[in-house]
Design a protein around this motif. Structure first.
Motif, PDB file in Angstrom:
ATOM      1  N   GLN A 500     -29.052 -64.717 -69.883  1.00  0.00           N
ATOM      2  CA  GLN A 500     -30.381 -64.309 -69.436  1.00  0.00           C
ATOM      3  C   GLN A 500     -30.274 -63.385 -68.227  1.00  0.00           C
ATOM      4  O   GLN A 500     -31.022 -62.402 -68.120  1.00  0.00           O
ATOM      5  CB  GLN A 500     -31.217 -65.540 -69.083  1.00  0.00           C
ATOM      6  CG  GLN A 500     -32.655 -65.226 -68.692  1.00  0.00           C
ATOM      7  CD  GLN A 500     -33.441 -64.551 -69.807  1.00  0.00           C
ATOM      8  OE1 GLN A 500     -33.350 -64.945 -70.968  1.00  0.00           O
ATOM      9  NE2 GLN A 500     -34.221 -63.523 -69.459  1.00  0.00           N
ATOM     10  N   PHE A 503     -29.371 -60.070 -69.491  1.00  0.00           N
ATOM     11  CA  PHE A 503     -30.536 -59.473 -70.147  1.00  0.00           C
ATOM     12  C   PHE A 503     -31.494 -58.900 -69.106  1.00  0.00           C
ATOM     13  O   PHE A 503     -32.053 -57.808 -69.275  1.00  0.00           O
ATOM     14  CB  PHE A 503     -31.226 -60.530 -71.002  1.00  0.00           C
ATOM     15  CG  PHE A 503     -32.435 -60.039 -71.743  1.00  0.00           C
ATOM     16  CD1 PHE A 503     -32.355 -58.960 -72.618  1.00  0.00           C
ATOM     17  CD2 PHE A 503     -33.669 -60.660 -71.575  1.00  0.00           C
ATOM     18  CE1 PHE A 503     -33.470 -58.510 -73.309  1.00  0.00           C
ATOM     19  CE2 PHE A 503     -34.785 -60.220 -72.265  1.00  0.00           C
ATOM     20  CZ  PHE A 503     -34.690 -59.140 -73.131  1.00  0.00           C
ATOM     21  N   ASP A 504     -31.622 -59.623 -67.983  1.00  0.00           N
ATOM     22  CA  ASP A 504     -32.514 -59.149 -66.925  1.00  0.00           C
ATOM     23  C   ASP A 504     -31.924 -57.973 -66.149  1.00  0.00           C
ATOM     24  O   ASP A 504     -32.653 -57.294 -65.418  1.00  0.00           O
ATOM     25  CB  ASP A 504     -32.847 -60.297 -65.967  1.00  0.00           C
ATOM     26  CG  ASP A 504     -33.833 -61.282 -66.579  1.00  0.00           C
ATOM     27  OD1 ASP A 504     -34.563 -60.878 -67.504  1.00  0.00           O
ATOM     28  OD2 ASP A 504     -33.857 -62.460 -66.153  1.00  0.00           O
ATOM     29  N   TYR A 506     -31.104 -55.379 -67.579  1.00  0.00           N
ATOM     30  CA  TYR A 506     -31.851 -54.309 -68.240  1.00  0.00           C
ATOM     31  C   TYR A 506     -33.345 -54.391 -67.937  1.00  0.00           C
ATOM     32  O   TYR A 506     -34.026 -53.372 -67.817  1.00  0.00           O
ATOM     33  CB  TYR A 506     -31.634 -54.374 -69.753  1.00  0.00           C
ATOM     34  CG  TYR A 506     -30.485 -53.521 -70.243  1.00  0.00           C
ATOM     35  CD1 TYR A 506     -30.682 -52.196 -70.626  1.00  0.00           C
ATOM     36  CD2 TYR A 506     -29.202 -54.041 -70.321  1.00  0.00           C
ATOM     37  CE1 TYR A 506     -29.642 -51.412 -71.074  1.00  0.00           C
ATOM     38  CE2 TYR A 506     -28.142 -53.264 -70.768  1.00  0.00           C
ATOM     39  CZ  TYR A 506     -28.364 -51.951 -71.142  1.00  0.00           C
ATOM     40  OH  TYR A 506     -27.318 -51.171 -71.580  1.00  0.00           O
ATOM     41  N   ASN A 507     -33.877 -55.607 -67.815  1.00  0.00           N
ATOM     42  CA  ASN A 507     -35.321 -55.747 -67.629  1.00  0.00           C
ATOM     43  C   ASN A 507     -35.781 -55.365 -66.232  1.00  0.00           C
ATOM     44  O   ASN A 507     -36.807 -54.695 -66.058  1.00  0.00           O
ATOM     45  CB  ASN A 507     -35.742 -57.200 -67.915  1.00  0.00           C
ATOM     46  CG  ASN A 507     -35.693 -57.513 -69.398  1.00  0.00           C
ATOM     47  OD1 ASN A 507     -35.845 -56.628 -70.224  1.00  0.00           O
ATOM     48  ND2 ASN A 507     -35.465 -58.783 -69.718  1.00  0.00           N
ATOM     49  N   GLN A 515     -32.946 -48.853 -70.510  1.00  0.00           N
ATOM     50  CA  GLN A 515     -33.460 -49.615 -71.646  1.00  0.00           C
ATOM     51  C   GLN A 515     -33.590 -48.756 -72.894  1.00  0.00           C
ATOM     52  O   GLN A 515     -33.902 -47.564 -72.829  1.00  0.00           O
ATOM     53  CB  GLN A 515     -34.822 -50.215 -71.300  1.00  0.00           C
ATOM     54  CG  GLN A 515     -34.794 -51.231 -70.180  1.00  0.00           C
ATOM     55  CD  GLN A 515     -36.189 -51.742 -69.840  1.00  0.00           C
ATOM     56  OE1 GLN A 515     -37.137 -51.574 -70.607  1.00  0.00           O
ATOM     57  NE2 GLN A 515     -36.327 -52.359 -68.677  1.00  0.00           N
ATOM     58  N   GLU A 520     -32.838 -55.464 -77.687  1.00  0.00           N
ATOM     59  CA  GLU A 520     -32.583 -56.363 -76.574  1.00  0.00           C
ATOM     60  C   GLU A 520     -31.089 -56.306 -76.224  1.00  0.00           C
ATOM     61  O   GLU A 520     -30.245 -56.789 -76.970  1.00  0.00           O
ATOM     62  CB  GLU A 520     -32.986 -57.792 -76.922  1.00  0.00           C
ATOM     63  CG  GLU A 520     -34.490 -57.972 -77.084  1.00  0.00           C
ATOM     64  CD  GLU A 520     -34.867 -59.432 -77.236  1.00  0.00           C
ATOM     65  OE1 GLU A 520     -34.038 -60.212 -77.769  1.00  0.00           O
ATOM     66  OE2 GLU A 520     -35.978 -59.799 -76.833  1.00  0.00           O
ATOM     67  N   ALA A 551     -25.342 -56.481 -77.817  1.00  0.00           N
ATOM     68  CA  ALA A 551     -26.685 -56.372 -78.369  1.00  0.00           C
ATOM     69  C   ALA A 551     -26.646 -56.691 -79.867  1.00  0.00           C
ATOM     70  O   ALA A 551     -25.645 -56.408 -80.535  1.00  0.00           O
ATOM     71  CB  ALA A 551     -27.249 -54.964 -78.133  1.00  0.00           C
ATOM     72  N   PRO A 552     -27.734 -57.254 -80.380  1.00  0.00           N
ATOM     73  CA  PRO A 552     -28.864 -57.830 -79.654  1.00  0.00           C
ATOM     74  C   PRO A 552     -28.424 -59.017 -78.784  1.00  0.00           C
ATOM     75  O   PRO A 552     -27.313 -59.513 -78.932  1.00  0.00           O
ATOM     76  CB  PRO A 552     -29.806 -58.296 -80.765  1.00  0.00           C
ATOM     77  CG  PRO A 552     -29.369 -57.549 -82.003  1.00  0.00           C
ATOM     78  CD  PRO A 552     -27.896 -57.343 -81.847  1.00  0.00           C
ATOM     79  N   LYS A 553     -29.327 -59.452 -77.924  1.00  0.00           N
ATOM     80  CA  LYS A 553     -28.997 -60.540 -76.998  1.00  0.00           C
ATOM     81  C   LYS A 553     -28.576 -61.800 -77.749  1.00  0.00           C
ATOM     82  O   LYS A 553     -27.636 -62.494 -77.343  1.00  0.00           O
ATOM     83  CB  LYS A 553     -30.209 -60.832 -76.100  1.00  0.00           C
ATOM     84  CG  LYS A 553     -30.008 -61.998 -75.135  1.00  0.00           C
ATOM     85  CD  LYS A 553     -31.167 -62.103 -74.174  1.00  0.00           C
ATOM     86  CE  LYS A 553     -32.428 -62.628 -74.831  1.00  0.00           C
ATOM     87  NZ  LYS A 553     -32.360 -64.089 -75.105  1.00  0.00           N
TER      88      LYS A 553
END
Length: 646
Positions: A500, A503-504, A506-507, A515, A520, A551-553
């Protein structure tokens, strides 16, 4: 009495002769070697070498006919000056070349054939064939050379070249002039690709003239063609990666996490594999080998060992969770760095305090220095803590060769207590001596393929398959080692918060500008400090740009590591290139043309091996970009357009 003595002598001599004949015929028969019999000419029939295909069935490597002029020195007829000049003209060599080549052949063997002029073209062969009968002791032998159906993947495909005496001594199958895989897939799967030579034995008379097959061809054998192989590389993705690496140096390795199959293995700068085919192979190889600046023969994806930088923080987070020394909610304050004793490890500006999630996506040095110290200090001595930490890290495939099927590689480095005992003395060092390991600097070194494998293991939540290049062998199976999962020492439950955090990245973290809409991606940026000794002074050069991602996550289809030498911070070049590679593989097209244009437009050639700042450390870390001209940029876009869409 004299008669009896004579009779006994005759009988004894007769028995000795009979015993000797019996021994020679029954026990000594194996001393005869047909290959050593000078009255029999050996003509080898070389097999078709196996073809190489990419994972989608595209032919990458085929064969083309080649013709070698062979010589048997003891059979050479008289050569006057006119005849010698004619022969040299036909072979496009000088009389001095003739003398040198003949001397080399004589040194090898007077009675065994050896190559005199290898790899004639079809045109030269056609001209020479009609006149070979005039030159006794010489004949033409047909074999095949590689024909590369592509201009990419030289480091993956490798090449073939003539064997040397060391190889011949170790492997009797080969004879002078034979070809063998030298690098890449050609070297690793040489025995699979080469096939088995056939041979004809020709009986000669006392005038050295051929009179027909020896014993009516009873001992003759037919060649067995090599097996075709399918490799795991996606040639379109490989071509795109090499395009992105234009005017840059570094490595890109992409892996399919669910199988360990290598999707792309880019080393920059690269070269056209066709340069190492034919009579110009030696000349071209020498040029490539002597290029000490670009080092195109050095596979940076497999051999270059770099500090892994901030991507390594993800492993320290996992080890800290496994050891129970932190929780995901523990917070650490960061005031532009981490202080220990009278020293300080710097950090960039970000909000504070941070927990594990924000520590990952903000890439906080203070958070991971704190977690690392807790890991080591959990144990009675720093040595015990270090060895325990080292074992966790090595379970991700770092610090070893991975036991893959690639022709070259480096093990990287994961320090242990023994490392610091050698440097500082036993029990004379503390955790703070090793604190740089917390952020992927210090004594830790990794290759791009190891970082890609690390990303795959995180994406799989705790296991990986040995990265490998072989996908299928005609009529055979691949090594079971490549289909057996390897488990890390970290429990599955600890991976989700780290994933996570990636993943964040990128977020809302250090890669938020990278992005790809609809995909994801979990990733981690990295910036590795880069030093060199220049004029006996340790000088800081432009930092290396690093990025790992998958990817994907969930249930990832691709894991990737990108390392760009002197590329500065992670998102500047490596991050952009990783995102583009992921989108290209998953979608077959690029929507973030802004990132693509940035990567293609700027060259880093001016950065290599030059100090980037004369100011004190940390004041001016931004380097100027060097844009290429519009014509070169348009040419790169044309190259992209030539990559097949399907």
């Amino acid at each position: 009495m004299r008669k009896l003595l004579l009779l006994t002598t005759v009988i004894l001599v007769g028995l000795v002769f009979m015993a000797r004949l019996f021994y020679l015929q029954v026990y000594g028969g194996d001393t005869y070697n047909i290959y050593e019999d000078s009255a029999i000419r050996k003509v080898f029939n070389y097999p078709k070498r196996g073809y190489v295909y990419d994972r989608n069935g595209k032919l990458l490597v085929a064969n083309q006919p080649s013709y070698d002029v062979m010589v048997i020195p003891r059979e050479i007829g008289f050569m006057d000056s006119l005849k010698l000049n004619e022969f040299c003209k036909l072979l496009k060599i000088t009389p001095e070349d003739y003398d040198r080549k003949l001397k080399s052949a004589v040194n090898y063997s007077q009675r065994l054939p050896s190559p005199f002029v290898p790899q004639l073209s079809k045109t030269d062969y056609a001209v020479l064939q009609e006149k070979m009968r005039k030159f006794e002791g010489f004949y033409i032998q047909k074999r095949s050379l590689r024909s590369y159906q592509t201009t990419i993947g030289a480091n993956v495909l490798g090449d073939i070249g003539e064997v040397n005496r060391r190889i011949i001594n170790k492997q009797p199958y080969y004879r002078l002039g034979d070809l063998i895989g030298k690098q890449g897939i050609e070297k690793t799967y040489e025995q699979t690709l080469r096939g088995v030579k056939g041979i004809k034995f020709i009986q000669k008379d006392r005038f050295n003239k051929n009179i027909g097959p020896y014993k009516e061809g009873t001992f003759d054998t037919l060649p067995k063609p090599g097996k075709d192989v399918t490799i795991t590389i996606d040639s379109k993705l490989q071509a795109y990666g090499e395009l992105l690496m234009t005017n840059k140096r570094g490595g890109i390795v992409a892996i399919e996490p669910s199988t360990g199959e290598i999707l792309a293995m880019v080393s920059g700068p690269s070269y056209n594999p066709n340069l190492l085919v034919g009579r110009n192979r030696s000349k071209n190889f020498t040029k490539l080998y002597n290029d000490s600046i670009a080092k195109p023969l050095f596979d940076r994806g497999l051999q270059a060992m770099y500090p892994p930088g901030s991507p390594f923080k993800t492993l320290n987070a996992l080890v800290a969770l496994q050891e129970g020394v932190v929780s995901t909610e523990d917070r650490v304050s960061c005031s532009m760095g981490y202080r220990y004793g009278n020293r300080r490890m710097g950090c960039h500006a970000h909000r504070s305090p941070v927990n594990m999630n924000s520590g990952i996506y903000e890439s906080c040095n203070a958070y991971f220095a704190t977690a690392y110290r807790k890991i080591i200090d959990k144990y009675e001595s720093p040595a015990d803590g270090m060895d325990n930490w080292s074992n966790h890290i090595k379970s991700f495939g770092l610090g070893n060769y991975l036991n893959n099927d690639l022709s070259v590689g480096q093990p990287g480095k994961v320090p242990s207590a023994a490392t610091y005992n050698r440097g500082y003395g036993k029990n004379k060092w503390y955790t703070t001596f090793t604190i740089s390991n917390a952020i992927g600097q210090g004594e830790v070194l990794a290759t791009p393929i190891q970082l890609a494998n690390m990303a795959a293991a995180i994406g799989n939540r705790g296991y990986y398959y040995t990265p490998h290049i072989i996908k299928k062998i005609e009529g055979d199976s691949i090594n079971k080692e490549f289909t057996t999962p390897k488990y890390t020492t970290i429990d599955t439950k600890h991976f989700e918060p780290v994933v996570q955090g990636m993943f964040d990245v990128y977020n809302k973290g250090t890669a938020k500008t990278l992005q790809i809409k609809g995909i994801e991606i979990a990733g981690k940026t990295g910036t590795a400090e880069n030093f060199a000794i220049i004029d006996s002074v340790k000088t800081q050069l432009t930092d290396h740009s690093i990025f790992v991602a998958f990817a994907p996550k969930d249930n990832p289809k691709i894991a990737i590591a990108v390392f760009v030498e002197n590329g500065y911070f992670g998102s500047r070049f490596a991050g952009r290139m990783a995102s583009l590679m992921i989108e290209y593989y998953l979608r077959g097209e690029i929507t973030r043309t802004d990132m693509e244009n940035f990567v293609l437009r700027y060259s880093l050639e001016h950065e290599y091996d030059k100090p980037y700042s004369t100011e004190p450390f940390g004041i001016n870390r931004q380097t100027l970009l060097d844009p290429i001209d519009d014509k070169e940029f348009r040419n790169l876009l044309k190259l992209k357009a030539q990559i097949p869409k399907s």
